[in-house]
Scaffold this motif. Structure first.
Motif, PDB file in Angstrom:
ATOM      1  N   ILE A   5       0.543  -0.975  -0.577  1.00  0.00           N
ATOM      2  CA  ILE A   5       0.250  -0.092   0.038  1.00  0.00           C
ATOM      3  C   ILE A   5       1.487   1.421  -0.040  1.00  0.00           C
ATOM      4  O   ILE A   5       1.693   1.497   0.311  1.00  0.00           O
ATOM      5  N   THR A   6       0.200   2.275  -0.729  1.00  0.00           N
ATOM      6  CA  THR A   6       1.084   3.348  -0.036  1.00  0.00           C
ATOM      7  C   THR A   6       0.072   4.782   0.763  1.00  0.00           C
ATOM      8  O   THR A   6      -0.966   4.477   0.728  1.00  0.00           O
ATOM      9  N   VAL A   7       0.766   4.793   1.217  1.00  0.00           N
ATOM     10  CA  VAL A   7      -0.123   6.061   2.449  1.00  0.00           C
ATOM     11  C   VAL A   7       0.230   7.446   1.973  1.00  0.00           C
ATOM     12  O   VAL A   7       1.971   7.208   1.665  1.00  0.00           O
ATOM     13  N   THR A   8      -0.016   8.725   1.993  1.00  0.00           N
ATOM     14  CA  THR A   8       0.039   9.753   1.904  1.00  0.00           C
ATOM     15  C   THR A   8      -0.842  10.993   3.050  1.00  0.00           C
ATOM     16  O   THR A   8      -1.183   9.762   4.007  1.00  0.00           O
ATOM     17  N   GLY A   9       0.349  11.770   3.297  1.00  0.00           N
ATOM     18  CA  GLY A   9      -0.377  12.796   4.133  1.00  0.00           C
ATOM     19  C   GLY A   9      -2.042  12.912   4.221  1.00  0.00           C
ATOM     20  O   GLY A   9      -2.638  12.872   3.638  1.00  0.00           O
ATOM     21  N   GLY A  10      -2.624  13.092   5.364  1.00  0.00           N
ATOM     22  CA  GLY A  10      -4.490  13.466   5.195  1.00  0.00           C
ATOM     23  C   GLY A  10      -4.603  13.632   6.641  1.00  0.00           C
ATOM     24  O   GLY A  10      -4.099  13.258   7.483  1.00  0.00           O
ATOM     25  N   LYS A  11      -6.074  14.205   6.775  1.00  0.00           N
ATOM     26  CA  LYS A  11      -7.183  14.340   8.238  1.00  0.00           C
ATOM     27  C   LYS A  11      -7.501  13.115   8.691  1.00  0.00           C
ATOM     28  O   LYS A  11      -7.193  12.968  10.097  1.00  0.00           O
ATOM     29  N   ASN A  12      -7.127  12.428   7.931  1.00  0.00           N
ATOM     30  CA  ASN A  12      -8.012  11.041   8.293  1.00  0.00           C
ATOM     31  C   ASN A  12      -7.320  10.165   9.250  1.00  0.00           C
ATOM     32  O   ASN A  12      -7.371   9.110  10.198  1.00  0.00           O
ATOM     33  N   LEU A  13      -5.417  10.266   9.228  1.00  0.00           N
ATOM     34  CA  LEU A  13      -4.737   9.496   9.061  1.00  0.00           C
ATOM     35  C   LEU A  13      -4.186  10.450  10.939  1.00  0.00           C
ATOM     36  O   LEU A  13      -4.021  10.889  11.138  1.00  0.00           O
ATOM     37  N   THR A  14      -4.226   9.041  11.749  1.00  0.00           N
ATOM     38  CA  THR A  14      -3.108   9.266  13.410  1.00  0.00           C
ATOM     39  C   THR A  14      -1.977   8.388  13.230  1.00  0.00           C
ATOM     40  O   THR A  14      -1.636   6.967  12.881  1.00  0.00           O
ATOM     41  N   ALA A  15      -1.114   8.897  14.549  1.00  0.00           N
ATOM     42  CA  ALA A  15       0.395   8.980  14.854  1.00  0.00           C
ATOM     43  C   ALA A  15       0.023   6.710  15.351  1.00  0.00           C
ATOM     44  O   ALA A  15       0.864   6.223  14.499  1.00  0.00           O
ATOM     45  N   ALA A  16      -1.034   7.254  15.954  1.00  0.00           N
ATOM     46  CA  ALA A  16      -1.116   5.505  16.632  1.00  0.00           C
ATOM     47  C   ALA A  16      -1.451   4.056  14.658  1.00  0.00           C
ATOM     48  O   ALA A  16      -1.092   3.121  14.622  1.00  0.00           O
ATOM     49  N   LEU A  17      -2.460   4.639  14.025  1.00  0.00           N
ATOM     50  CA  LEU A  17      -2.577   4.339  12.986  1.00  0.00           C
ATOM     51  C   LEU A  17      -1.361   3.896  11.807  1.00  0.00           C
ATOM     52  O   LEU A  17      -1.038   2.318  11.493  1.00  0.00           O
ATOM     53  N   LEU A  18      -0.252   4.964  11.790  1.00  0.00           N
ATOM     54  CA  LEU A  18       0.640   5.131  11.365  1.00  0.00           C
ATOM     55  C   LEU A  18       1.810   3.365  11.962  1.00  0.00           C
ATOM     56  O   LEU A  18       1.999   2.820  11.041  1.00  0.00           O
TER      57      LEU A  18
END
Length: 126
Positions: A83-96
């Motif tokens: 998967i590719t992850v980009t920055g955004g408002k839905n992401l949290t540090a815990a999820l990352l």
């Protein structure tokens, strides 16, 4: 989560794991994180946007892509397993951090048992 935080959170998480190395085989603008010589994370910029490629279980990656617009099939990777992850408002540090741990575990479990720096079944469990 902005682009600086995206790379920082993922990098900090990965560097805490046993046997992790960081290389720049594609030049100084991208970092490849490996465990025992096998890649589990790739940090780079694409058209000025920070991206993180992570290994993901194929069943999980579909659900992640549906739940988060910041998660897409792996850029320049096997779309089923990355998967590719980009920055955004839905992401949290815990999820990352969870996604980075999952990627690391998926790579470690494919290593021969005698080369595994951790038990992939229990690593990262609370």
């Amino acid at each position: 989560m902005d682009r600086v935080d995206l790379h920082r959170v993922c990098s900090e998480a990965a560097l805490q794991f046993p046997a992790v190395t960081v290389e720049q085989p594609f030049g100084p603008d991208s970092d490849v994180y490996k465990v025992k010589g096998r890649m589990f994370m790739f940090l780079a910029e694409l058209d000025g946007e920070a991206i993180v490629n992570l290994k993901a279980d194929p069943e999980d990656s579909g659900a992640l892509r549906q739940a988060y617009p910041e998660i897409t099939p792996g850029y320049h990777m096997n779309k089923r397993h990355w998967i590719t992850v980009t920055g955004g408002k839905n992401l949290t540090a815990a999820l990352l951090r969870e996604l980075v741990i999952d990627s690391y575990r998926l790579v470690v479990e494919k290593l021969p048992r005698h080369r595994r720096p951790v038990d992939p079944e229990t690593f990262g469990s609370a």
